[in-house]
Design a protein around this motif. Structure first.
Motif, PDB file in Angstrom:
ATOM      1  N   HIS A 604       0.829  -1.203   0.000  1.00  0.00           N
ATOM      2  CA  HIS A 604       0.000   0.000   0.000  1.00  0.00           C
ATOM      3  C   HIS A 604       0.865   1.255   0.000  1.00  0.00           C
ATOM      4  O   HIS A 604       0.570   2.228  -0.709  1.00  0.00           O
ATOM      5  N   ARG A 605       1.929   1.244   0.780  1.00  0.00           N
ATOM      6  CA  ARG A 605       2.815   2.407   0.821  1.00  0.00           C
ATOM      7  C   ARG A 605       3.397   2.702  -0.554  1.00  0.00           C
ATOM      8  O   ARG A 605       3.380   3.847  -1.030  1.00  0.00           O
ATOM      9  N   ASP A 606       3.927   1.662  -1.201  1.00  0.00           N
ATOM     10  CA  ASP A 606       4.546   1.869  -2.519  1.00  0.00           C
ATOM     11  C   ASP A 606       3.509   2.228  -3.575  1.00  0.00           C
ATOM     12  O   ASP A 606       3.781   3.009  -4.494  1.00  0.00           O
ATOM     13  N   ALA A 607       2.293   1.658  -3.443  1.00  0.00           N
ATOM     14  CA  ALA A 607       1.226   2.020  -4.373  1.00  0.00           C
ATOM     15  C   ALA A 607       0.861   3.487  -4.195  1.00  0.00           C
ATOM     16  O   ALA A 607       0.621   4.202  -5.176  1.00  0.00           O
ATOM     17  N   SER A 608       0.841   3.946  -2.957  1.00  0.00           N
ATOM     18  CA  SER A 608       0.542   5.357  -2.695  1.00  0.00           C
ATOM     19  C   SER A 608       1.621   6.263  -3.260  1.00  0.00           C
ATOM     20  O   SER A 608       1.358   7.423  -3.583  1.00  0.00           O
ATOM     21  N   TRP A 609       2.839   5.741  -3.371  1.00  0.00           N
ATOM     22  CA  TRP A 609       3.937   6.520  -3.950  1.00  0.00           C
ATOM     23  C   TRP A 609       3.982   6.420  -5.478  1.00  0.00           C
ATOM     24  O   TRP A 609       4.907   6.912  -6.099  1.00  0.00           O
ATOM     25  N   GLY A 610       2.988   5.730  -6.062  1.00  0.00           N
ATOM     26  CA  GLY A 610       2.886   5.720  -7.513  1.00  0.00           C
ATOM     27  C   GLY A 610       3.381   4.469  -8.208  1.00  0.00           C
ATOM     28  O   GLY A 610       3.489   4.442  -9.434  1.00  0.00           O
ATOM     29  N   SER A 611       3.683   3.402  -7.452  1.00  0.00           N
ATOM     30  CA  SER A 611       4.168   2.167  -8.069  1.00  0.00           C
ATOM     31  C   SER A 611       2.993   1.361  -8.623  1.00  0.00           C
ATOM     32  O   SER A 611       2.163   0.846  -7.860  1.00  0.00           O
ATOM     33  N   ALA A 612       2.940   1.238  -9.960  1.00  0.00           N
ATOM     34  CA  ALA A 612       1.856   0.478 -10.593  1.00  0.00           C
ATOM     35  C   ALA A 612       1.956  -1.003 -10.240  1.00  0.00           C
ATOM     36  O   ALA A 612       0.939  -1.669 -10.034  1.00  0.00           O
ATOM     37  N   LYS A 613       3.175  -1.539 -10.170  1.00  0.00           N
ATOM     38  CA  LYS A 613       3.362  -2.954  -9.832  1.00  0.00           C
ATOM     39  C   LYS A 613       2.848  -3.244  -8.426  1.00  0.00           C
ATOM     40  O   LYS A 613       2.216  -4.271  -8.172  1.00  0.00           O
ATOM     41  N   SER A 614       3.133  -2.345  -7.507  1.00  0.00           N
ATOM     42  CA  SER A 614       2.662  -2.536  -6.127  1.00  0.00           C
ATOM     43  C   SER A 614       1.146  -2.445  -6.068  1.00  0.00           C
ATOM     44  O   SER A 614       0.507  -3.177  -5.310  1.00  0.00           O
ATOM     45  N   GLN A 641     -10.308  -2.096   0.557  1.00  0.00           N
ATOM     46  CA  GLN A 641     -11.391  -2.189  -0.430  1.00  0.00           C
ATOM     47  C   GLN A 641     -12.101  -0.844  -0.596  1.00  0.00           C
ATOM     48  O   GLN A 641     -12.428  -0.444  -1.721  1.00  0.00           O
ATOM     49  N   LEU A 642     -12.333  -0.142   0.524  1.00  0.00           N
ATOM     50  CA  LEU A 642     -12.960   1.176   0.428  1.00  0.00           C
ATOM     51  C   LEU A 642     -12.074   2.138  -0.355  1.00  0.00           C
ATOM     52  O   LEU A 642     -12.564   2.922  -1.184  1.00  0.00           O
ATOM     53  N   GLU A 643     -10.783   2.077  -0.103  1.00  0.00           N
ATOM     54  CA  GLU A 643      -9.866   2.958  -0.814  1.00  0.00           C
ATOM     55  C   GLU A 643      -9.874   2.650  -2.308  1.00  0.00           C
ATOM     56  O   GLU A 643      -9.863   3.571  -3.137  1.00  0.00           O
ATOM     57  N   GLN A 644      -9.913   1.353  -2.658  1.00  0.00           N
ATOM     58  CA  GLN A 644      -9.954   0.976  -4.077  1.00  0.00           C
ATOM     59  C   GLN A 644     -11.243   1.481  -4.729  1.00  0.00           C
ATOM     60  O   GLN A 644     -11.233   1.930  -5.878  1.00  0.00           O
ATOM     61  N   GLN A 645     -12.355   1.417  -4.005  1.00  0.00           N
ATOM     62  CA  GLN A 645     -13.610   1.946  -4.544  1.00  0.00           C
ATOM     63  C   GLN A 645     -13.505   3.449  -4.784  1.00  0.00           C
ATOM     64  O   GLN A 645     -14.000   3.960  -5.795  1.00  0.00           O
ATOM     65  N   ALA A 646     -12.860   4.143  -3.853  1.00  0.00           N
ATOM     66  CA  ALA A 646     -12.687   5.587  -4.024  1.00  0.00           C
ATOM     67  C   ALA A 646     -11.773   5.894  -5.198  1.00  0.00           C
ATOM     68  O   ALA A 646     -12.013   6.835  -5.970  1.00  0.00           O
ATOM     69  N   LEU A 647     -10.721   5.097  -5.370  1.00  0.00           N
ATOM     70  CA  LEU A 647      -9.793   5.295  -6.492  1.00  0.00           C
ATOM     71  C   LEU A 647     -10.476   5.082  -7.836  1.00  0.00           C
ATOM     72  O   LEU A 647     -10.091   5.687  -8.846  1.00  0.00           O
ATOM     73  N   SER A 672      -8.855   5.031  14.131  1.00  0.00           N
ATOM     74  CA  SER A 672      -7.882   6.014  14.586  1.00  0.00           C
ATOM     75  C   SER A 672      -7.002   6.321  13.380  1.00  0.00           C
ATOM     76  O   SER A 672      -6.104   5.544  13.030  1.00  0.00           O
ATOM     77  N   LEU A 673      -7.264   7.418  12.722  1.00  0.00           N
ATOM     78  CA  LEU A 673      -6.617   7.718  11.442  1.00  0.00           C
ATOM     79  C   LEU A 673      -5.170   8.144  11.645  1.00  0.00           C
ATOM     80  O   LEU A 673      -4.828   8.814  12.618  1.00  0.00           O
ATOM     81  N   ASN A 674      -4.308   7.746  10.701  1.00  0.00           N
ATOM     82  CA  ASN A 674      -2.900   8.111  10.756  1.00  0.00           C
ATOM     83  C   ASN A 674      -2.398   8.434   9.353  1.00  0.00           C
ATOM     84  O   ASN A 674      -3.180   8.546   8.407  1.00  0.00           O
ATOM     85  N   GLY A 675      -1.096   8.582   9.207  1.00  0.00           N
ATOM     86  CA  GLY A 675      -0.526   8.954   7.922  1.00  0.00           C
ATOM     87  C   GLY A 675      -0.807   7.962   6.815  1.00  0.00           C
ATOM     88  O   GLY A 675      -0.779   8.311   5.633  1.00  0.00           O
ATOM     89  N   ARG A 676      -1.096   6.726   7.190  1.00  0.00           N
ATOM     90  CA  ARG A 676      -1.391   5.716   6.187  1.00  0.00           C
ATOM     91  C   ARG A 676      -2.712   6.003   5.462  1.00  0.00           C
ATOM     92  O   ARG A 676      -2.975   5.471   4.386  1.00  0.00           O
ATOM     93  N   HIS A 677      -3.559   6.824   6.059  1.00  0.00           N
ATOM     94  CA  HIS A 677      -4.876   7.106   5.489  1.00  0.00           C
ATOM     95  C   HIS A 677      -4.890   8.373   4.632  1.00  0.00           C
ATOM     96  O   HIS A 677      -5.955   8.829   4.229  1.00  0.00           O
ATOM     97  N   LEU A 678      -3.718   8.929   4.344  1.00  0.00           N
ATOM     98  CA  LEU A 678      -3.672  10.158   3.560  1.00  0.00           C
ATOM     99  C   LEU A 678      -4.227   9.948   2.150  1.00  0.00           C
ATOM    100  O   LEU A 678      -4.951  10.798   1.620  1.00  0.00           O
ATOM    101  N   ARG A 679      -3.872   8.827   1.518  1.00  0.00           N
ATOM    102  CA  ARG A 679      -4.366   8.594   0.168  1.00  0.00           C
ATOM    103  C   ARG A 679      -5.882   8.437   0.172  1.00  0.00           C
ATOM    104  O   ARG A 679      -6.580   8.949  -0.700  1.00  0.00           O
ATOM    105  N   LEU A 680      -6.391   7.718   1.160  1.00  0.00           N
ATOM    106  CA  LEU A 680      -7.841   7.570   1.291  1.00  0.00           C
ATOM    107  C   LEU A 680      -8.498   8.937   1.468  1.00  0.00           C
ATOM    108  O   LEU A 680      -9.551   9.221   0.877  1.00  0.00           O
TER     109      LEU A 680
END
Length: 867
Positions: A604-614, A641-647, A672-680
């Motif tokens: 998820h981290r690498d996908a958020s950074w733009g990695s298509a393979k990830s 899954q929610l994030e993928q629906q939003a994407l 409890s939201l954190n930095g991992r939820h920025l893309r969402l």
């Protein structure tokens, strides 16, 4: 030994937690309780009263009605104020002033009535506290009224009132001292002496005086704190109240403790007189029957402090002083003391001598100490129940990490009494380091032969053993261990932590694998799909021969690495490979859960950074595990899954978007939201922007309210922006755009050079999925209108500038990007609530059009400048 350990535990200075509040404005204190005051001087100094004070009407009534009135005005007027703050706002001070005036007047009406002595005492206390507050609020009338009332109470002939005034005056002197610039303690010492000589003192006076010691200690007046403790202890040690007397006698010992602490600090900082003074303090205190038992613990702790800092000669002197001057008829305690000193001598004498380490591993295999010959080895004694153990082992790992390729290893020796309890602990907290235990499982932990040889008395305890098996140092950890390794092996600054991929393993597993286990590892390795070349070249790949426990420890260790290392090429692949191998094994379900969550985290981290393979790998993982029943996995899959629906929301019908947004908001409310939820978060805002303008505001408010609760500063700031009321575009449309600041290459941005060109200004962040998605479209747009002179300028809103630099180095965006504080301020100025926000600026520098979509910007450009 247990008695001695109990004595050691009393080392902590309980007065450190004394309250700093010096003036209570709480209502209706009991007659017996102390008045705990709070200092308002700093708050008043920063916010002097300037507004006129509107008085509160005080009604006539019975005593009970007036007391209830005081309750009510304080509850209503002071509700929500932090009265202990040194930065109280001016308007709060005004409110406090009017409440105290009303309280004083209400007390006057109570005192004018016929009441019993107890009620009059209560009203007098309430009035005096109110007047004291008014005096602190720079009210001349309040100061005069306070002084007058003090004189009145002193001449009342009431012993309780006289004592209360005495306490109030002493607290006032303490307050003055704590808030003065020079902090000359002579006046406070004189006031204390006068206060303690008064015959009419009770438990309230005792608590007030002893609390003062903690307050001055907190401000660094160590010697004064010790003197106060001793004086108060001497005054009350024979008090009629047996509890007060016992507490007073304890203060005398604590005074010695404070002095010992000060002397140790002086000695450790090179003060030549510190050690001599320490010896005098300890020897004298050990002769005093009132304090010697307490001082014994303090002195032993002081000796251990010297020992752990490498000041062995000082430690020996203190241990010797204790042995020479401490006497007790308790034979068991004396034996424990002598044993404690003997073990200390044994620890210090071990330096420079060979140390044999033996025993068995948890699986019963003999430990082979000879296999470590030629290596530097950190040996750590530990017990699973000790709260400091986890932090200790993590610290050791971080310290030796740069030296791992030079053969530095860690071996642990467990001293748990309960072997079954240890096994249960390790099921929940796996550890791949060698764990040596006593071959005799029924023997008590400290009877382990290794512990007896090393002189171990408490854990965690570490020692560094050299390549020839000789002890190089004891209490080896943190900066001390790092300095020793640097001295013997060279600086770690240039050491490449990942030079040897197997070096990430720390130390081999508990014992050699069986052929069956090795086959399982090889079979699991094939599941990853990684090529042989990658397994051979990726410095962050897990060891090829790792067992399940080795893999889980590898995964946990990798997640403890610094962020700079976690961003390196191959790091995520190593975690994913280890996770896949563990998931394909017959490991414990708990370990598999940890592995799966680690895999999705890094994909998820690498996908958020733009990695298509990830992104592709993450989607495959979601499909594979979406029906898993484990609660942690269910929650993770719901998020992904929610994030993928939003994407994928650009392909969602507009009438279905409210349902998606409600699901996203419900999820955010439960997490409890954190930095991992920025893309969402950014993608959720993108979904909102697809709605018609009148429908957006409610969702902006709801999402912003949830995001702002996050502990992640970036997400919270984003939530604050989108929750703000929408700004009107007419405020800046057709007006000049002002851009200033620093660009990513370190130069000052020159906005004037863009005059004469059409410019698209893109407000973006690396964590924003829609922003990344828009960048290829912006490239195309810039190329399409190149002949018309179209320019692009980015305004980045990331807080972590290292992440921005890494992103720009990979993407190589062909336009300038403003970064840092000025970029963020520009976003605030132009009401950038959600990103990407795109502004089309004409040749004269005026904002002509604003949108969140590159396609809409393109249409407007076409209308303005043609195809």
């Amino acid at each position: 030994m247990n008695d001695l350990r109990s004595i050691r535990c009393r080392w902590m200075f309980c007065w450190l937690v004394a309250s700093t509040l010096l003036l209570s404005i709480g209502c209706r204190p009991s007659i017996e309780e102390s008045s705990s005051e709070v200092s308002l001087l700093e708050a008043v100094g920063a916010n002097p009263l300037s507004a006129s004070v509107e008085p509160i009407d005080v009604p006539n009534g019975t005593t009970e009605e007036l007391l209830e009135f005081i309750d009510e005005i304080q509850a209503s007027e002071l509700n929500g104020m932090d009265l202990s703050s040194r930065q109280m706002k001016s308007e709060h001070l005004v409110v406090l002033n009017r409440v105290m005036e009303a309280r004083a007047e209400a007390c006057n009406k109570i005192l004018a009535q016929e009441n019993d002595a107890r009620t009059r005492l209560l009203a007098s206390r309430l009035k005096l506290q109110a007047l004291q507050t008014l005096a602190l609020l720079n009210s001349e009338e309040g100061r005069v009224a306070y002084d007058k009332f003090v004189v009145e109470l002193k001449s009342s002939g009431n012993a309780d009132l006289e004592r209360f005034v005495l306490i109030a005056e002493f607290e006032g002197q303490v307050n003055t001292f704590l808030n003065s610039q020079e902090q000359d303690d002579s006046a406070l010492r004189s006031q204390l002496e006068s206060f303690l000589q008064h015959p009419n003192l009770d438990s309230t006076a005792f608590n007030t005086a002893s609390r003062t010691a903690g307050l001055v200690f907190q401000q660094g007046h160590v010697a004064l704190s010790a003197d106060i403790l001793e004086s108060v202890g001497e005054r009350f040690q024979k008090d009629a109240d047996t509890e007060v007397a016992a507490s007073a006698r304890a203060l005398i010992g604590e005074a010695t403790q404070v002095r010992i602490t000060q002397r140790v600090s002086e000695a450790l900082t090179g003060d030549a007189t510190g050690l001599a003074s320490l010896g005098e303090t300890v020897s004298e205190a050990l002769k005093d029957s009132r304090t010697r038992d307490d001082v014994l613990g303090y002195a032993l702790q002081a000796a251990l402090t010297f020992e752990s800092r490498g000041s062995f000669e000082s430690a020996r002197q203190v241990y010797q002083i204790v042995q020479d001057h401490y006497e007790s008829t308790d034979e068991e305690l004396m034996a424990s003391l002598n044993r404690s000193v003997q073990l200390a001598e044994q620890r210090m004498d071990s330096i420079g001598k060979p140390m044999q380490i033996d025993g068995v591993l948890l699986d019963g295999e003999p430990f082979d100490w000879e296999a470590y010959r030629g290596h530097h080895v950190v040996v750590c004694f530990w017990q699973s129940w000790h709260s400091g153990w986890v932090q200790e082992v993590r610290s050791l790992r971080r310290t030796i990490a740069p030296y791992r390729d030079q053969g530095v290893k860690i071996v642990t020796i467990n001293l748990d009494d309960d072997r079954n309890g240890l096994e249960r602990y390790l099921q929940e907290n796996p550890l791949s380091l060698p764990i040596i235990v006593n071959p005799d499982a029924s023997a008590a932990g400290y009877q382990n032969p290794n512990a007896l040889r090393a002189g171990v008395e408490s854990v965690p305890y570490t020692l560094l053993i050299g390549p020839q098996g000789v002890v190089l140092d004891i209490h080896s950890k943190g900066d001390r261990l790092q300095s020793l390794l640097k001295e013997r092996l060279g600086s770690s600054d240039t050491a490449e932590i990942a030079r040897d991929r197997n070096g990430l393993r720390y130390v081999a597993v508990l014992s050699p694998e069986s052929d069956v286990e090795a086959a399982k590892s090889q079979e699991a390795s094939a599941v990853t799909g990684l090529s042989k070349e990658l397994q051979e070249t990726n410095p962050y790949a897990p060891p090829a021969d790792a067992t399940a426990i080795g893999l889980i420890d590898f995964i946990l260790e990798m997640q403890d690495k610094p962020r700079s290392i976690q961003r390196r090429k191959g790091f995520s692949l190593g975690v994913v490979e280890a996770s896949d191998r563990l998931l394909a094994s017959d490991a414990k379900e708990r370990w598999k859960t940890i592995a799966l969550l680690a895999k999705t985290k890094y994909l998820h981290r690498d996908a958020s950074w733009g990695s298509a393979k990830s992104e592709e790998a993450l989607n495959r993982t979601i499909d594979q595990w979406k029906d898993d029943p484990r609660p942690a996995v269910v929650n993770e899959m719901r998020f992904l899954q929610l994030e993928q629906q939003a994407l994928a929301s650009d392909d969602t019908a507009k009438d279905e978007l409210p349902g998606l947004l409600n699901a996203l908001i419900e999820f955010c409310e439960q997490q409890s939201l954190n930095g991992r939820h920025l893309r969402l978060a950014s993608q959720s805002v993108h979904v909102v922007n697809r709605l018609d303008a009148p429908d957006r505001e409610t969702y902006f408010q709801r999402l912003g309210t949830e995001f702002v609760k996050s502990d992640d500063k970036q997400l919270a700031a984003y939530g604050k922006r989108i929750a703000q009321s929408a700004g009107s575009q007419k405020d800046y449309l057709n007006k000049p755009l002002v851009l200033t600041g620093v660009t990513a290459d370190g130069g000052r941005f020159d906005w004037d050079t863009y005059r004469g060109n059409w410019v698209v200004v893109d407000f973006w962040a690396t964590w924003c999925g829609p922003c990344r998605k828009a960048m290829p479209e912006l490239r195309t747009l810039a190329k399409q209108y190149q002949t018309q002179g179209l320019q692009i300028v980015g305004v980045n809103l990331d807080e972590d500038l290292k992440v921005v630099a890494e992103f720009l180095s990979q993407e190589e965006l062909p336009w300038a990007n403003l970064i840092g504080k000025e970029a963020t301020e520009t976003a605030k100025k132009y009401d950038v609530r959600s990103i990407p926000k795109l502004m089309l600026v004409d040749r004269k520098g005026r904002i002509r059009f604003v949108s969140h979509k590159v396609a809409e910007i393109a249409q407007r450009i076409e209308a303005e400048v043609g195809t």
